[in-house]
Design an enzyme around this catalytic site. Structure first.
Site, short mmCIF file in Angstrom:
data_model
loop_
_atom_site.label_atom_id
_atom_site.label_comp_id
_atom_site.label_asym_id
_atom_site.label_seq_id
_atom_site.Cartn_x
_atom_site.Cartn_y
_atom_site.Cartn_z
N TYR A 30 0.82 -1.22 0.00
CA TYR A 30 0.00 0.00 0.00
C TYR A 30 0.85 1.25 0.00
CZ TYR A 30 0.98 1.03 4.94
OH TYR A 30 1.60 1.37 6.11
N LYS A 143 6.56 -1.87 2.03
CA LYS A 143 5.34 -1.29 2.61
C LYS A 143 4.18 -2.27 2.41
CE LYS A 143 3.57 3.33 3.59
NZ LYS A 143 4.14 3.53 4.92
N GLU A 175 12.56 2.71 14.11
CA GLU A 175 11.59 3.72 13.61
C GLU A 175 10.30 3.62 14.40
OE1 GLU A 175 10.01 2.99 9.66
OE2 GLU A 175 10.07 0.82 9.95
N LEU A 199 11.29 1.27 7.05
CA LEU A 199 10.63 1.66 5.81
C LEU A 199 11.22 3.02 5.42
CD1 LEU A 199 8.11 3.23 4.28
CD2 LEU A 199 8.48 0.82 3.78
C1 LIG Z 1 4.78 4.62 5.66
C2 LIG Z 1 5.72 4.41 6.79
C3 LIG Z 1 6.66 5.39 7.17
C4 LIG Z 1 6.67 6.80 6.64
O1 LIG Z 1 6.80 6.88 5.28
P1 LIG Z 1 6.29 8.18 4.49
O2 LIG Z 1 6.54 7.82 3.07
O3 LIG Z 1 7.11 9.32 4.95
O4 LIG Z 1 4.85 8.35 4.82
C5 LIG Z 1 7.59 5.05 8.15
N1 LIG Z 1 7.59 3.83 8.73
C6 LIG Z 1 6.68 2.90 8.42
C7 LIG Z 1 6.72 1.58 9.13
C8 LIG Z 1 5.72 3.16 7.44
O5 LIG Z 1 4.80 2.22 7.15
#
Ligand SMILES: *Cc1c(COP(=O)(O)O)cnc(C)c1O
Length: 276
Positions: A30, A143, A175, A199
């Site tokens: 996604y 993702k 993270e 990610l």
């Molecule tokens: C989507 C997501 C992010 C942030 O990514 P963006 O592209 O900046 O929205 C960070 N960590 C995880 C685990 C995510 O799923």
């Protein structure tokens, strides 16, 4: 209206099969894209990442990136979305339940829009985070729809009156549950290297570019919780949280949040939104 493959239909008309692999296995990927004043922000970067996630899972997308971009742009217009997000996902589609990849399934793409205000107040005041062990799998760079580790972390944050949970694997801070994590120390921005343990956020990428522009070193380097406590500033980033200052980490409050570097990044981010 929502998008299902290449068709615009109402939500009520949408039909998801009980043997869709996204529903049964979380077998899909996604993206969440921010829309400011009717225009998607960093859409191409999201599409590139979407394609990469698909490739890593040998998932074929039902539409090309250009087609997805076109359809979703039309969806935003149709729904007259000014400020909010567009969520889109692709699952491996419908097949008799069996763990192995089916050879004959057709991927299913869905997309919808949602109005959402920017978190103005939190961007000014900052948020509380708590830390938690990172129990996720070893391909956090994808993702994927499989978010059990992430949602358990977020629930831990909610249970502890915090807005985000920042995860720690083998003493290394990785993270947030749905955000990237940064500290500022001695005028440098530090964040976990973009490898399989995190990610690689699009907002993180924007921050890297801003840092380069305003001459602040952006260092991808592992650090531990002790270093977090000793940091001058800390913030998280994501498409919906943008550059979000942290004013409390577990029981430790951080005074002067947002700090000067976090503020400088936020100001530049604001300019990029206006230019979008
Ligand atoms: C989507 C997501 C992010 C942030 O990514 P963006 O592209 O900046 O929205 C960070 N960590 C995880 C685990 C995510 O799923």
């Amino acid at each position: 209206m929502i998008l299902m493959n290449d068709q615009f239909i109402t939500r009520g008309e949408a039909h998801i099969d009980i043997e869709d692999r996204g529903y049964q296995f979380g077998d899909g990927i996604y993206e969440v894209v921010r829309v400011y004043d009717g225009k998607p922000f960093r859409f191409d970067d999201h599409l590139i990442r979407f394609e990469r996630s698909a490739k890593e899972l040998s998932l074929s997308l039902p539409l090309s990136s250009e087609e997805i971009k076109l359809k979703i742009t039309q969806l935003i217009e149709m729904n007259n979305l000014q400020n909010g997000i567009v969520y889109f996902q692709t699952t491996r589609g419908v097949a008799t339940r069996n763990h192995a990849f089916p050879t004959d399934s057709t991927s299913v793409l869905t997309a919808y829009t949602k109005e959402m205000n920017r978190p103005y107040e939190k961007l000014q005041k900052g948020i509380k985070i708590v830390t938690i062990e990172d129990i996720r799998w070893l391909r956090c760079d994808i993702k994927s729809l499989n978010l059990l580790g992430n949602i358990m972390a977020k629930q831990y944050a909610v249970d502890h009156q915090a807005y985000e949970a920042v995860q720690i694997r083998d003493n290394i801070v990785t993270e947030g549950s749905s955000s990237n994590f940064f500290i500022v120390k001695d005028g440098k921005i530090l964040t976990h290297p973009a490898n399989n343990f995190i990610l690689k956020g699009i907002t993180r990428l924007v921050i890297e570019k801003i840092a380069d522009k305003i001459g602040i070193p952006f260092v991808e380097k592992e650090f531990n919780l002790k270093q977090v406590y000793q940091a001058d500033e800390a913030f998280v980033s994501s498409t919906t949280m943008e550059i979000m200052p942290i004013n409390q980490i577990n029981d430790k409050t951080i005074t002067n949040s947002p700090g000067s570097i976090t503020k400088a990044l936020q100001e530049e981010f604001e300019k990029l939104i206006k230019l979008n």
